[in-house]
Design a protein around this motif. Structure first.
Motif, PDB file in Angstrom:
ATOM      1  N   LYS A  60      -0.440   1.476 -10.055  1.00 46.63           N
ATOM      2  CA  LYS A  60       0.673   0.790  -9.455  1.00 46.63           C
ATOM      3  C   LYS A  60       1.470   1.553  -8.602  1.00 46.63           C
ATOM      4  O   LYS A  60       2.177   1.347  -7.616  1.00 46.63           O
ATOM      5  CB  LYS A  60       1.433   0.346 -10.783  1.00 46.63           C
ATOM      6  CG  LYS A  60       2.706  -0.402 -10.290  1.00 46.63           C
ATOM      7  CD  LYS A  60       3.518  -0.987 -11.363  1.00 46.63           C
ATOM      8  CE  LYS A  60       4.656  -1.670 -11.132  1.00 46.63           C
ATOM      9  NZ  LYS A  60       5.484  -1.992 -12.569  1.00 46.63           N
ATOM     10  N   LYS A  61       1.715   2.817  -9.082  1.00 48.62           N
ATOM     11  CA  LYS A  61       2.678   3.810  -8.258  1.00 48.62           C
ATOM     12  C   LYS A  61       1.674   4.186  -6.949  1.00 48.62           C
ATOM     13  O   LYS A  61       2.511   4.292  -5.837  1.00 48.62           O
ATOM     14  CB  LYS A  61       2.676   5.105  -9.075  1.00 48.62           C
ATOM     15  CG  LYS A  61       3.843   4.815 -10.257  1.00 48.62           C
ATOM     16  CD  LYS A  61       3.970   6.261 -10.811  1.00 48.62           C
ATOM     17  CE  LYS A  61       5.042   5.906 -12.124  1.00 48.62           C
ATOM     18  NZ  LYS A  61       5.166   7.222 -12.822  1.00 48.62           N
ATOM     19  N   LYS A  63      -0.343   2.201  -5.351  1.00 48.24           N
ATOM     20  CA  LYS A  63      -0.213   1.062  -4.553  1.00 48.24           C
ATOM     21  C   LYS A  63       1.153   0.858  -3.860  1.00 48.24           C
ATOM     22  O   LYS A  63       1.541   0.424  -2.574  1.00 48.24           O
ATOM     23  CB  LYS A  63      -0.545  -0.136  -5.194  1.00 48.24           C
ATOM     24  CG  LYS A  63      -0.525  -1.668  -4.609  1.00 48.24           C
ATOM     25  CD  LYS A  63      -0.942  -2.750  -5.533  1.00 48.24           C
ATOM     26  CE  LYS A  63      -1.287  -3.926  -4.378  1.00 48.24           C
ATOM     27  NZ  LYS A  63      -0.156  -4.141  -3.616  1.00 48.24           N
ATOM     28  N   GLU A  64       2.334   1.239  -4.647  1.00 43.91           N
ATOM     29  CA  GLU A  64       3.687   1.176  -4.264  1.00 43.91           C
ATOM     30  C   GLU A  64       3.707   2.087  -2.989  1.00 43.91           C
ATOM     31  O   GLU A  64       4.459   2.102  -1.820  1.00 43.91           O
ATOM     32  CB  GLU A  64       4.590   1.514  -5.301  1.00 43.91           C
ATOM     33  CG  GLU A  64       4.667   0.313  -5.989  1.00 43.91           C
ATOM     34  CD  GLU A  64       5.560   0.800  -7.291  1.00 43.91           C
ATOM     35  OE1 GLU A  64       5.995   1.569  -7.246  1.00 43.91           O
ATOM     36  OE2 GLU A  64       5.991  -0.275  -8.287  1.00 43.91           O
ATOM     37  N   ARG A  65       3.159   3.152  -3.210  1.00 45.96           N
ATOM     38  CA  ARG A  65       3.208   4.377  -1.857  1.00 45.96           C
ATOM     39  C   ARG A  65       2.544   4.113  -0.859  1.00 45.96           C
ATOM     40  O   ARG A  65       2.728   4.302   0.257  1.00 45.96           O
ATOM     41  CB  ARG A  65       2.790   5.628  -2.564  1.00 45.96           C
ATOM     42  CG  ARG A  65       3.679   6.295  -3.725  1.00 45.96           C
ATOM     43  CD  ARG A  65       3.245   7.779  -4.278  1.00 45.96           C
ATOM     44  NE  ARG A  65       3.139   8.835  -3.108  1.00 45.96           N
ATOM     45  CZ  ARG A  65       3.074  10.177  -3.407  1.00 45.96           C
ATOM     46  NH1 ARG A  65       2.594  10.389  -4.479  1.00 45.96           N
ATOM     47  NH2 ARG A  65       2.940  10.778  -2.350  1.00 45.96           N
ATOM     48  N   GLU A  66       1.162   3.371  -1.093  1.00 43.15           N
ATOM     49  CA  GLU A  66       0.677   2.799   0.018  1.00 43.15           C
ATOM     50  C   GLU A  66       1.417   1.937   0.769  1.00 43.15           C
ATOM     51  O   GLU A  66       1.435   1.919   2.144  1.00 43.15           O
ATOM     52  CB  GLU A  66      -0.651   2.376  -0.432  1.00 43.15           C
ATOM     53  CG  GLU A  66      -1.783   3.370  -0.776  1.00 43.15           C
ATOM     54  CD  GLU A  66      -3.061   2.756  -1.174  1.00 43.15           C
ATOM     55  OE1 GLU A  66      -2.952   1.543  -1.584  1.00 43.15           O
ATOM     56  OE2 GLU A  66      -3.899   3.748  -1.439  1.00 43.15           O
ATOM     57  N   ASP A  67       1.777   1.021   0.119  1.00 46.65           N
ATOM     58  CA  ASP A  67       2.514  -0.394   0.847  1.00 46.65           C
ATOM     59  C   ASP A  67       3.820   0.358   1.575  1.00 46.65           C
ATOM     60  O   ASP A  67       4.135  -0.317   2.885  1.00 46.65           O
ATOM     61  CB  ASP A  67       3.376  -1.336  -0.320  1.00 46.65           C
ATOM     62  CG  ASP A  67       1.987  -1.896  -0.903  1.00 46.65           C
ATOM     63  OD1 ASP A  67       0.840  -2.039  -0.293  1.00 46.65           O
ATOM     64  OD2 ASP A  67       2.098  -2.602  -2.099  1.00 46.65           O
ATOM     65  N   ALA A  68       4.545   1.431   0.747  1.00 51.33           N
ATOM     66  CA  ALA A  68       5.633   1.801   1.751  1.00 51.33           C
ATOM     67  C   ALA A  68       5.210   2.885   2.766  1.00 51.33           C
ATOM     68  O   ALA A  68       6.150   3.311   3.746  1.00 51.33           O
ATOM     69  CB  ALA A  68       6.582   2.972   0.708  1.00 51.33           C
ATOM     70  N   GLY A  69       3.955   3.114   2.869  1.00 51.68           N
ATOM     71  CA  GLY A  69       3.460   4.136   4.150  1.00 51.68           C
ATOM     72  C   GLY A  69       3.632   5.556   3.887  1.00 51.68           C
ATOM     73  O   GLY A  69       3.380   6.328   4.854  1.00 51.68           O
ATOM     74  N   ASP A  70       3.905   5.965   2.694  1.00 50.60           N
ATOM     75  CA  ASP A  70       3.922   7.301   2.390  1.00 50.60           C
ATOM     76  C   ASP A  70       2.544   7.868   2.295  1.00 50.60           C
ATOM     77  O   ASP A  70       1.683   7.237   1.882  1.00 50.60           O
ATOM     78  CB  ASP A  70       4.762   7.826   1.040  1.00 50.60           C
ATOM     79  CG  ASP A  70       6.001   7.133   1.321  1.00 50.60           C
ATOM     80  OD1 ASP A  70       6.600   7.015   2.264  1.00 50.60           O
ATOM     81  OD2 ASP A  70       6.893   6.883   0.385  1.00 50.60           O
TER      82      ASP A  70
END
Length: 276
Positions: A60-61, A63-70
């Protein structure tokens, strides 16, 4: 259908018992510790569930970083792989949690639990390797597809309807609880199937060793019905499937747990269903 009915009754029993446990805590909503409390006696299953929740949190973390572009990997810490963060679930019945404010965090217990979970996972992988050693290509493809199957992945609504949760709960369960139920359901199916296969193997061995028993039928090799095995014959394909009696006996053995003596007046009483 028999295994499905057994598993559905077990899932409903888990939901009802977890809701009763949440009510004892004074909460209207179910938490992960309510389900862990029900399987607290099976330490190996508890460790597997915690490991499952840990990896779910890691995915989950990421995926969140991928969506944020980090960037997922930091260049400064590229040579230091991140440790899997354990899900912090405070279990109220454990004595150490009662003194958690006065005791420093000790990672030795977490390391021991991680080693136990890894050893159990390695044992399961070895058993899966032994099962697939004699499989053909088509059988292995089918086995791989079955291993990747999930009860809840992109099927939350169907799983809720299948377990008829609205009839037993007033509140809607979140995705984490649904994933926990899917994990426990997978464990149930695996345990029933393994027990049924063990019973079938023991019965076949006893039947073949009995005096005066008929010879087992010859296996067919790639459609060749001759007794000998030719050079170009395929692998044996004649296998007897599990029968109803094997599943029923497996369920009976898994339910054979000691019950407390409460019926001093005699007569029939309803015994509690044991969770698989």
């Amino acid at each position: 259908m028999l295994i499905e009915d057994i598993v559905r009754s077990q899932v409903i029993e888990i939901i009802v018992m977890a809701a009763a446990q949440a009510q004892r805590r004074g909460s209207r909503f179910l938490a992960a510790e309510d389900f862990i409390f029900l399987i607290r006696h099976d330490r190996t299953k508890v460790l597997r569930l915690r490991e499952y929740l840990s990896w779910k949190d890691v995915r989950k973390k990421v995926k969140e970083r991928e969506d944020a572009g980090d960037d997922i990997i930091d260049d400064a810490n590229a040579d230091k792989p991140d440790r899997v963060a354990k899900v912090n679930i405070k279990l109220s019945w454990e004595l150490a949690n009662a003194f958690s404010e006065n005791l420093a965090d000790d990672d030795s217990d977490d390391d021991d639990e991680m080693l136990d979970a890894q050893s159990d996972s390695l044992k399961r992988l070895k058993d899966a390797d032994d099962v697939t050693r004699q499989m053909t290509r088509d059988e292995y493809v089918h086995y791989s597809e079955c291993r990747q199957a999930s009860f809840t992945f992109r099927k939350n609504k169907r799983f809720r309807e299948w377990a008829n949760m609205t009839a037993f709960l007033d509140t809607k369960l979140n995705d984490e609880i649904i994933d926990i139920l899917g994990f426990l359901t997978f464990e149930m199916v695996s345990k029933i199937t393994e027990m049924a296969l063990c019973i079938k193997r023991d019965l076949d061995k006893a039947a073949s060793a009995a005096p005066g028993a008929a010879d087992p039928p010859k296996r067919q090799h790639g459609g060749n019905t001759s007794e000998g095995i030719s050079l170009f014959s395929g692998p044996p394909t004649a296998r007897t499937p599990l029968e109803v009696q094997h599943v029923q006996e497996a369920f009976r053995r898994l339910q054979r747990t000691p019950q407390p003596i409460r019926n001093f007046k005699g007569g029939l009483t309803r015994t509690r269903m044991s969770l698989i």
